[in-house]
Design a protein around this motif. Structure first.
Motif, PDB file in Angstrom:
ATOM      1  N   ALA A 188       0.830  -1.205   0.000  1.00 55.25           N
ATOM      2  CA  ALA A 188       0.000   0.000   0.000  1.00 55.25           C
ATOM      3  C   ALA A 188       0.865   1.256   0.000  1.00 55.25           C
ATOM      4  O   ALA A 188       0.579   2.224  -0.723  1.00 55.25           O
ATOM      5  N   ILE A 189       1.930   1.250   0.783  1.00 56.42           N
ATOM      6  CA  ILE A 189       2.828   2.411   0.810  1.00 56.42           C
ATOM      7  C   ILE A 189       3.522   2.575  -0.539  1.00 56.42           C
ATOM      8  O   ILE A 189       3.652   3.698  -1.053  1.00 56.42           O
ATOM      9  N   TRP A 190       3.943   1.468  -1.149  1.00 56.33           N
ATOM     10  CA  TRP A 190       4.583   1.514  -2.469  1.00 56.33           C
ATOM     11  C   TRP A 190       3.624   2.078  -3.519  1.00 56.33           C
ATOM     12  O   TRP A 190       4.018   2.891  -4.356  1.00 56.33           O
ATOM     13  N   LYS A 191       2.374   1.665  -3.468  1.00 58.00           N
ATOM     14  CA  LYS A 191       1.387   2.165  -4.438  1.00 58.00           C
ATOM     15  C   LYS A 191       1.119   3.657  -4.230  1.00 58.00           C
ATOM     16  O   LYS A 191       0.589   4.320  -5.118  1.00 58.00           O
ATOM     17  N   HIS A 192       1.470   4.191  -3.069  1.00 58.56           N
ATOM     18  CA  HIS A 192       1.281   5.616  -2.781  1.00 58.56           C
ATOM     19  C   HIS A 192       2.560   6.427  -3.002  1.00 58.56           C
ATOM     20  O   HIS A 192       2.647   7.577  -2.561  1.00 58.56           O
ATOM     21  N   ARG A 193       3.544   5.857  -3.696  1.00 58.41           N
ATOM     22  CA  ARG A 193       4.832   6.548  -3.822  1.00 58.41           C
ATOM     23  C   ARG A 193       4.721   7.892  -4.537  1.00 58.41           C
ATOM     24  O   ARG A 193       5.421   8.845  -4.187  1.00 58.41           O
ATOM     25  N   SER A 194       3.803   7.981  -5.517  1.00 58.53           N
ATOM     26  CA  SER A 194       3.621   9.279  -6.186  1.00 58.53           C
ATOM     27  C   SER A 194       2.978  10.285  -5.235  1.00 58.53           C
ATOM     28  O   SER A 194       3.306  11.484  -5.265  1.00 58.53           O
ATOM     29  N   ASN A 195       2.078   9.811  -4.376  1.00 57.34           N
ATOM     30  CA  ASN A 195       1.479  10.691  -3.376  1.00 57.34           C
ATOM     31  C   ASN A 195       2.526  11.168  -2.372  1.00 57.34           C
ATOM     32  O   ASN A 195       2.512  12.330  -1.944  1.00 57.34           O
ATOM     33  N   ILE A 196       3.435  10.260  -1.997  1.00 57.64           N
ATOM     34  CA  ILE A 196       4.493  10.632  -1.062  1.00 57.64           C
ATOM     35  C   ILE A 196       5.359  11.747  -1.665  1.00 57.64           C
ATOM     36  O   ILE A 196       5.724  12.712  -0.974  1.00 57.64           O
ATOM     37  N   GLN A 197       5.657  11.618  -2.951  1.00 54.22           N
ATOM     38  CA  GLN A 197       6.447  12.653  -3.623  1.00 54.22           C
ATOM     39  C   GLN A 197       5.716  13.983  -3.616  1.00 54.22           C
ATOM     40  O   GLN A 197       6.306  15.040  -3.339  1.00 54.22           O
ATOM     41  N   ARG A 198       4.402  13.952  -3.903  1.00 52.12           N
ATOM     42  CA  ARG A 198       3.629  15.204  -3.914  1.00 52.12           C
ATOM     43  C   ARG A 198       3.502  15.785  -2.508  1.00 52.12           C
ATOM     44  O   ARG A 198       3.483  17.012  -2.335  1.00 52.12           O
ATOM     45  N   LEU A 199       3.402  14.911  -1.497  1.00 52.38           N
ATOM     46  CA  LEU A 199       3.355  15.402  -0.120  1.00 52.38           C
ATOM     47  C   LEU A 199       4.654  16.125   0.228  1.00 52.38           C
ATOM     48  O   LEU A 199       4.643  17.182   0.884  1.00 52.38           O
ATOM     49  N   ARG A 200       5.766  15.568  -0.217  1.00 50.55           N
ATOM     50  CA  ARG A 200       7.064  16.199   0.049  1.00 50.55           C
ATOM     51  C   ARG A 200       7.185  17.540  -0.677  1.00 50.55           C
ATOM     52  O   ARG A 200       7.802  18.476  -0.169  1.00 50.55           O
TER      53      ARG A 200
END
Length: 237
Positions: free
Chosen positions: A209-221
């Motif tokens: 689930a965290i891997w599938k959210h990697r683009s979201n993590i980038q946008r959060l950063r």
């Protein structure tokens, strides 16, 4: 037969792209709008609230139904399903307590197949959603109390930050810890009867689930992630 048939049914059911179908019924190709994801969050943003909620429920059922079937047709003699169905006796595989690990693995493989079917659906080029709703359905069948704790964690993060992605990531990271806590709380770790395949599954699903959210993590950063905000009420003079 049940040992391989249940995961197969789970994958096929999990692969149904409800988000894509719901949006298509409204004349929208959901993959060309918003985040391009076929999950409930993007459907809610692009198509509307009631369609997003419908997608959320259907995606959750994709995980809940096959796991519930597996728990009922692959029965471990020392465990009683929380919800039972009157399947014909010939459909039920009874696993003795001494071989409980075999039944636990079959249940977990069914759960994993449902999530993988959603995340990598063959009907949309082996692409799909992030698996949060389908995972919630799976855990509703496997550990309903643990799911309740995770929903509380999700809501606290979401209400505080208004980021669905961040709330999903935090809940995914908390999943293995909640599973361990539940096993310890019920004395299963102490007496050695805890469900080890379930713990491994929660680690895998949490990381996936965290891997599938990697683009979201980038946008959060970068500070560019979409935030849910309440629409201001219009005033008429």
């Amino acid at each position: 037969m049940q040992l391989w048939l249940c995961p197969l049914i789970a994958f096929l059911l999990g692969s149904i792209p409800f988000g894509l179908l719901i949006a298509k019924a409204k004349g929208i190709n959901i993959r060309e709008h918003g985040s391009g994801n076929i999950g409930a969050t993007n459907v809610l943003r692009v198509v509307g609230k009631k369609y997003g909620i419908t997608c959320l429920l259907l995606d959750a059922l994709k995980g809940f139904i096959p796991v519930l079937i597996a728990i009922n047709v692959i029965r471990i003699s020392s465990h009683s399903p929380l919800m039972t169905f009157d399947f014909p006796e010939g459909w039920i595989l009874h696993i003795p307590a001494a071989e409980a690990l075999k039944g636990q693995i079959a249940h977990i493989l069914t759960a994993l197949a449902a999530v993988l079917g959603h995340n990598y659906s063959p009907w949309v080029g082996f692409r799909g959603g992030k698996g949060i709703a389908t995972s919630a359905g799976v855990f509703l069948a496997l550990m309903p109390a643990g799911l309740g704790v995770l929903i509380i964690v999700f809501l606290i993060v979401f209400i505080t930050t208004r980021y669905v992605s961040l709330a999903s990531i935090v809940a995914a990271a908390a999943l293995p810890m909640v599973t361990l806590w539940g096993s310890w709380h019920h004395g299963r770790i102490q007496d050695g009867t805890w469900n080890k395949p379930l713990f491994v599954f929660t680690v895998v699903i949490g990381l996936l689930a965290i891997w599938k959210h990697r683009s979201n993590i980038q946008r959060l950063r970068e500070g560019t992630e979409n935030r849910f905000t309440r629409k201001a009420k219009s005033t008429h003079v």
